[in-house]
Design an enzyme around this catalytic site. Structure first.
Site, mmCIF file in Angstrom:
data_model
loop_
_atom_site.group_PDB
_atom_site.id
_atom_site.type_symbol
_atom_site.label_atom_id
_atom_site.label_comp_id
_atom_site.label_asym_id
_atom_site.label_seq_id
_atom_site.Cartn_x
_atom_site.Cartn_y
_atom_site.Cartn_z
ATOM 1 N N ARG A 117 0.840 -1.200 0.000
ATOM 2 C CA ARG A 117 0.000 0.000 0.000
ATOM 3 C C ARG A 117 0.870 1.243 0.000
ATOM 4 O O ARG A 117 1.825 1.346 0.759
ATOM 5 C CB ARG A 117 -0.914 0.007 1.232
ATOM 6 C CG ARG A 117 -1.790 1.241 1.310
ATOM 7 C CD ARG A 117 -2.940 1.081 2.269
ATOM 8 N NE ARG A 117 -2.546 1.191 3.664
ATOM 9 C CZ ARG A 117 -3.418 1.235 4.684
ATOM 10 N NH1 ARG A 117 -4.721 1.137 4.442
ATOM 11 N NH2 ARG A 117 -2.987 1.332 5.920
ATOM 12 N N GLY A 119 -0.648 5.024 -1.261
ATOM 13 C CA GLY A 119 -1.619 6.034 -0.833
ATOM 14 C C GLY A 119 -2.983 5.449 -0.489
ATOM 15 O O GLY A 119 -3.860 6.162 0.009
ATOM 16 N N GLY A 187 -1.715 8.445 -3.872
ATOM 17 C CA GLY A 187 -0.331 8.054 -3.641
ATOM 18 C C GLY A 187 0.445 7.839 -4.940
ATOM 19 O O GLY A 187 -0.079 7.325 -5.923
ATOM 20 N N GLY A 190 0.852 3.787 -6.243
ATOM 21 C CA GLY A 190 -0.148 3.115 -7.059
ATOM 22 C C GLY A 190 -0.408 3.851 -8.359
ATOM 23 O O GLY A 190 -0.576 3.260 -9.421
ATOM 24 N N LEU A 479 -6.537 0.667 -15.707
ATOM 25 C CA LEU A 479 -6.021 -0.016 -14.507
ATOM 26 C C LEU A 479 -6.149 0.827 -13.234
ATOM 27 O O LEU A 479 -6.422 0.294 -12.155
ATOM 28 C CB LEU A 479 -4.557 -0.395 -14.741
ATOM 29 C CG LEU A 479 -3.851 -1.139 -13.608
ATOM 30 C CD1 LEU A 479 -4.534 -2.461 -13.295
ATOM 31 C CD2 LEU A 479 -2.383 -1.368 -13.949
ATOM 32 N N TYR A 481 -8.493 2.711 -12.486
ATOM 33 C CA TYR A 481 -9.883 2.674 -12.015
ATOM 34 C C TYR A 481 -10.234 1.218 -11.712
ATOM 35 O O TYR A 481 -11.147 0.637 -12.301
ATOM 36 C CB TYR A 481 -10.837 3.254 -13.058
ATOM 37 C CG TYR A 481 -10.681 4.746 -13.303
ATOM 38 C CD1 TYR A 481 -9.911 5.544 -12.456
ATOM 39 C CD2 TYR A 481 -11.320 5.362 -14.389
ATOM 40 C CE1 TYR A 481 -9.771 6.909 -12.695
ATOM 41 C CE2 TYR A 481 -11.188 6.726 -14.616
ATOM 42 C CZ TYR A 481 -10.413 7.491 -13.774
ATOM 43 O OH TYR A 481 -10.289 8.844 -14.011
HETATM 44 C C1 LIG Z 1 -10.307 10.298 -4.705
HETATM 45 C C2 LIG Z 1 -9.577 9.660 -5.861
HETATM 46 C C3 LIG Z 1 -9.182 10.441 -6.955
HETATM 47 C C4 LIG Z 1 -8.485 9.882 -8.019
HETATM 48 N N1 LIG Z 1 -8.112 10.683 -9.071
HETATM 49 C C5 LIG Z 1 -7.385 10.161 -10.076
HETATM 50 C C6 LIG Z 1 -6.923 10.960 -11.158
HETATM 51 O O1 LIG Z 1 -7.171 12.166 -11.213
HETATM 52 N N2 LIG Z 1 -6.211 10.373 -12.151
HETATM 53 C C7 LIG Z 1 -5.905 9.043 -12.106
HETATM 54 O O2 LIG Z 1 -5.215 8.554 -13.013
HETATM 55 N N3 LIG Z 1 -6.336 8.263 -11.111
HETATM 56 C C8 LIG Z 1 -7.064 8.785 -10.102
HETATM 57 N N4 LIG Z 1 -7.473 7.973 -9.082
HETATM 58 C C9 LIG Z 1 -7.119 6.560 -9.108
HETATM 59 C C10 LIG Z 1 -5.723 6.371 -8.532
HETATM 60 O O3 LIG Z 1 -4.764 6.828 -9.452
HETATM 61 C C11 LIG Z 1 -5.449 4.892 -8.279
HETATM 62 O O4 LIG Z 1 -6.365 4.392 -7.354
HETATM 63 C C12 LIG Z 1 -4.005 4.687 -7.795
HETATM 64 O O5 LIG Z 1 -3.639 3.354 -8.020
HETATM 65 C C13 LIG Z 1 -3.873 5.037 -6.340
HETATM 66 O O6 LIG Z 1 -2.556 4.946 -5.893
HETATM 67 P P1 LIG Z 1 -2.312 4.808 -4.323
HETATM 68 O O7 LIG Z 1 -0.875 4.651 -4.088
HETATM 69 O O8 LIG Z 1 -3.030 5.897 -3.602
HETATM 70 O O9 LIG Z 1 -3.147 3.476 -4.027
HETATM 71 P P2 LIG Z 1 -2.849 2.069 -3.336
HETATM 72 O O10 LIG Z 1 -4.199 1.593 -2.958
HETATM 73 O O11 LIG Z 1 -1.828 2.185 -2.272
HETATM 74 O O12 LIG Z 1 -2.270 1.190 -4.511
HETATM 75 C C14 LIG Z 1 -2.985 0.869 -5.686
HETATM 76 C C15 LIG Z 1 -2.426 -0.407 -6.303
HETATM 77 O O13 LIG Z 1 -1.032 -0.299 -6.550
HETATM 78 C C16 LIG Z 1 -0.282 -1.252 -5.784
HETATM 79 N N5 LIG Z 1 0.867 -0.555 -5.202
HETATM 80 C C17 LIG Z 1 0.831 0.544 -4.409
HETATM 81 N N6 LIG Z 1 2.065 0.922 -4.083
HETATM 82 C C18 LIG Z 1 2.918 0.046 -4.671
HETATM 83 C C19 LIG Z 1 4.332 -0.072 -4.679
HETATM 84 N N7 LIG Z 1 5.109 0.781 -4.010
HETATM 85 N N8 LIG Z 1 4.886 -1.099 -5.368
HETATM 86 C C20 LIG Z 1 4.103 -1.984 -6.029
HETATM 87 N N9 LIG Z 1 2.743 -1.914 -6.047
HETATM 88 C C21 LIG Z 1 2.155 -0.893 -5.381
HETATM 89 C C22 LIG Z 1 -1.239 -1.686 -4.692
HETATM 90 O O14 LIG Z 1 -0.906 -2.963 -4.183
HETATM 91 C C23 LIG Z 1 -2.569 -1.638 -5.409
HETATM 92 O O15 LIG Z 1 -2.732 -2.772 -6.219
HETATM 93 C C24 LIG Z 1 -8.185 8.507 -8.003
HETATM 94 C C25 LIG Z 1 -8.593 7.720 -6.933
HETATM 95 C C26 LIG Z 1 -9.275 8.272 -5.869
HETATM 96 C C27 LIG Z 1 -9.732 7.402 -4.713
#
Ligand SMILES: Cc1cc2nc3c(=O)[nH]c(=O)nc-3n(C[C@H](O)[C@H](O)[C@H](O)COP(=O)(O)OP(=O)(O)OC[C@H]3O[C@@H](n4cnc5c(N)ncnc54)[C@H](O)[C@@H]3O)c2cc1C
Ligand SMILES: *[C@@H]1O[C@H](CO)[C@@H](O)[C@H](O)[C@H]1NC(C)=O
Ligand SMILES: *[C@@H]1O[C@H](CO)[C@@H](O)[C@H](O)[C@H]1NC(C)=O
Ligand SMILES: *[C@@H]1O[C@H](CO)[C@@H](O)[C@H](O)[C@H]1NC(C)=O
Ligand SMILES: *[C@@H]1O[C@H](CO)[C@@H](O)[C@H](O)[C@H]1NC(C)=O
Ligand SMILES: *[C@@H]1O[C@H](CO)[C@@H](O)[C@H](O)[C@H]1NC(C)=O
Ligand SMILES: *[C@@H]1O[C@H](CO)[C@@H](O)[C@H](O)[C@H]1NC(C)=O
Length: 540
Positions: A117, A119, A187, A190, A479, A481
């Site tokens: 995880r 973000g 984050g 992801g 991906l 989404y």
């Molecule tokens: C409120 C909101 C707004 C959003 N707006 C946008 C937007 O404007 N544009 C857009 O493109 N997307 C958007 N998204 C989608 C977002 O980009 C994805 O959900 C993204 O994967 C989130 O990254 P994270 O690190 O926060 O999530 P996490 O839930 O931490 O990770 C998402 C996925 O990536 C994997 N992962 C995370 N970190 C790593 C790592 N270090 N190494 C290997 N695998 C890892 C996780 O296991 C999981 O499968 C939005 C999502 C939300 C909830």
């Protein structure tokens, strides 16, 4: 046993846990519990890192008083904030690369599944929940950002948020930016590797189009960079599933130039104001116009003047001034009737705040707020559109939106830079030929199971109604989404056939190359999730 047959051992353990949960019997000694995993894990980490002091600060057992707040901090979908949501046996919060390396080695030797995880914004929560016993590798402490304006690059660790990235760039330069997502709490870990995008998509493409280097910890606990991982894996990590190949530690990215003055506007129309004509013209204009212009379209069923109708909003960033924008749209998109009064000229960082729903003038410090432990209930889906939707089609869609009453649609125009990058240049395949991407969106605040079922049914129906208008064979999806409705594997089984179902939707033909790379770098499928890249069947 755990060493020679890790997968068999795991499913054996999970049967015990499932029985224990279903029958409410006391947990047997064989099932992994926080107690049975915590101490061996700690011991292994100490062995690996040679430091008991370091390790005692990064492992949270379920009995630890801070366990719940650490777990909840990065839950970003309240649907997975329930007592019934599966919980990790332990949470590891690395402070340096070596902690990540040790975690991979120890999880493998103990035979326990890790979820990664950064973000926590995964729409299906799969970075912090699982169907089998698991631990969370929580990357939020690895959040260093170094911006080098002379080189126009930034080094960014995965635990950073997009808001922090934008802020750190802005601190050093008012004419540099980075093309990534809209919401500041998302984050880097992801978002970036999956091909994140935002309001500069048409000018600069995706996040992955600006990656110079990647640090990753592989299944053997080795810390690799672009040079040592090789170009195959480097290709896969730009648009393929990041979590299928290892743990990403950092990205080095190329910054992009932004003008000192940009322009934003939001214009809204209801059906009674000929909003349908507007959408017809938008489809002819938005994917083809000047690539400095990104006009997002939002469609919501609403009540206006006592009437159920659809509200269409055009939300825009233009990388230039208002005069130029008004004359451009006057010519190309006359139905919009845009005037200078509708526009706000501002700095790029203020446009970032505005797109994230802060009023213009908000201090950029707002981007640093991580807003821990807060989330709505939400569901999202995606589609790609390759042919304009006819006026009749749109009118039928409006009827369905009004009938369902709740999910909304967002059209994100493609074209521009997206058309110039070949579909196989990176693992992200949705390039030329796509007019726009649809996001289906429903958000609610009622925690009941009935509400969950109700909104889930409604968004699934809308997705199904849209079938005639969207891409086919495969019906492609984005991906970032994450949507488990488009197919999952039986977690832990590594079925190629199941993987192909969602894999072709997310990656089109790039799926086949991803499978080969996955098979080469992680043949035992240690890094897996509900929609990870499968390995090649052993017989093939
Ligand atoms: C409120 C909101 C707004 C959003 N707006 C946008 C937007 O404007 N544009 C857009 O493109 N997307 C958007 N998204 C989608 C977002 O980009 C994805 O959900 C993204 O994967 C989130 O990254 P994270 O690190 O926060 O999530 P996490 O839930 O931490 O990770 C998402 C996925 O990536 C994997 N992962 C995370 N970190 C790593 C790592 N270090 N190494 C290997 N695998 C890892 C996780 O296991 C999981 O499968 C939005 C999502 C939300 C909830
Ligand atoms: C840690 O190392 C010690 C000494 O090398 C060894 O006896 C022990 O089995 C190791 N423990 C684990 C969990 O690897
Ligand atoms: C909880 O775990 C953290 C991280 O390992 C540790 O620093 C803290 O001392 C633990 N708290 C208790 C009460 O054990
Ligand atoms: C746009 O500006 C015109 C006047 O120039 C005004 O009538 C209209 O309401 C404005 N629209 C929006 C959405 O602000
Ligand atoms: C809608 O379009 C019709 C026909 O083109 C036109 O007569 C009418 O004035 C328009 N209505 C609005 C509110 O713009
Ligand atoms: C989770 O639920 C608790 C109440 O049980 C609430 O205080 C917290 O804010 C919620 N967090 C998220 C991320 O939904
Ligand atoms: C959802 O709830 C509303 C209001 O109770 C009801 O009218 C509707 O039929 C429900 N829809 C579904 C799909 O369950």
């Amino acid at each position: 046993m755990a060493k020679s047959h890790p997968l068999g051992f795991l499913s054996f353990l999970s049967i015990f846990l499932v029985l224990a949960l279903q029958c409410h019997v006391s947990v047997s000694l064989e099932s992994p519990t926080t107690e049975s995993v915590y101490l061996p894990f700690l011991q292994c980490l100490i062995n690996q890192t040679n430091s008991a002091d370091e390790v005692s600060n990064i492992v949270y057992a379920q009995t630890n008083a801070s366990y719940t707040s650490v777990l909840r901090a990065y839950i970003r979908n309240a649907r997975f904030n329930r007592t019934s949501t599966p919980k990790p046996l332990i949470i590891i919060t690395p402070l340096q690369e070596s902690h990540v390396q040790a975690t991979v080695v120890c999880a493998k030797s103990i035979g326990i599944q890790i979820k990664i995880r950064s973000g926590g914004h995964d729409y299906e929560g799969i970075s912090y929940i699982s169907d089998e016993p698991f631990i969370i590798l929580d990357m939020f402490n690895l959040r260093k950002i170094t911006v080098d304006i002379e080189d126009e690059t930034a080094f960014i660790q995965v635990g950073a948020t997009l808001g922090e990235v934008y802020y750190r760039i802005w601190e050093k330069s008012k004419v540099h930016g980075f093309p990534a997502g809209v919401c500041h709490t998302v984050g880097v870990g992801g978002h970036v590797g999956a091909g994140g995008y935002g309001s500069m998509l048409r000018k600069y493409g995706l996040t992955i189009d600006h990656i110079l280097d990647i640090q990753i910890v592989d299944v053997n606990g080795r810390l690799l960079n672009r040079e040592s991982m090789g170009e195959d894996l480097f290709w896969a990590l730009r648009g393929g599933d990041r979590g299928s190949f290892g743990v990403i530690i950092s990205y080095t990215v190329q910054l992009v130039p932004v003008p000192e003055k940009v322009t934003v506007f939001r214009v809204q129309r209801f059906l009674a104001d000929n909003a349908t004509d507007l959408v017809v013209q938008w489809q002819q204009v938005a994917p083809h116009i000047d690539d400095r212009l990104f006009m997002r379209l939002l469609m919501q069923p609403v009540t206006n003047k006592g009437q159920l109708t659809v509200r269409v909003s055009v939300v825009t960033l233009f990388l230039g001034g208002a005069d130029e924008l008004v004359s451009l749209l006057d010519k190309e998109f006359p139905l919009l009737r845009l005037t200078k009064e509708n526009c706000t000229e501002t700095s790029w960082i203020q446009s970032v705040l505005w797109w994230d729903n802060f009023p213009i003038g908000t201090s950029p410090e707002a981007l640093l707020d991580r807003e821990l432990d807060s989330a709505d209930f939400l569901r999202r889906k995606s589609d790609y559109v390759q042919n304009p939707i006819s006026r009749d089609g749109l009118e039928w869609i409006w009827k369905k939106l009004i009938e369902l009453g709740k999910p909304g649609l967002v059209f994100n125009p493609y074209g521009g830079r997206m058309n110039e990058i070949p579909a196989d240049a990176t693992a992200f395949p949705h390039r030329a030929g796509n007019l726009f991407k649809i996001q289906y969106s429903v958000t609610w605040d009622d925690p009941s199971a009935e509400a969950d079922k109700n909104y889930t049914t409604r968004i699934r129906r809308l997705h199904s109604y849209m079938t005639p208008f969207v891409s086919k064979n495969p019906r492609s999806a984005f991906l970032n989404y994450r949507d488990l409705d488009i197919g999952t594997n039986d977690f832990g089984k590594d079925s190629y056939e199941q993987g192909e179902v969602y894999g072709l939707k997310y990656f089109n033909d790039n799926f086949y190359r991803l499978v080969k790379i996955k098979t080469a770098v992680d043949p035992e499928n240690f890094f897996r999730n509900e929609q990870s890249i499968p390995t090649l069947p052993k017989s093939k």
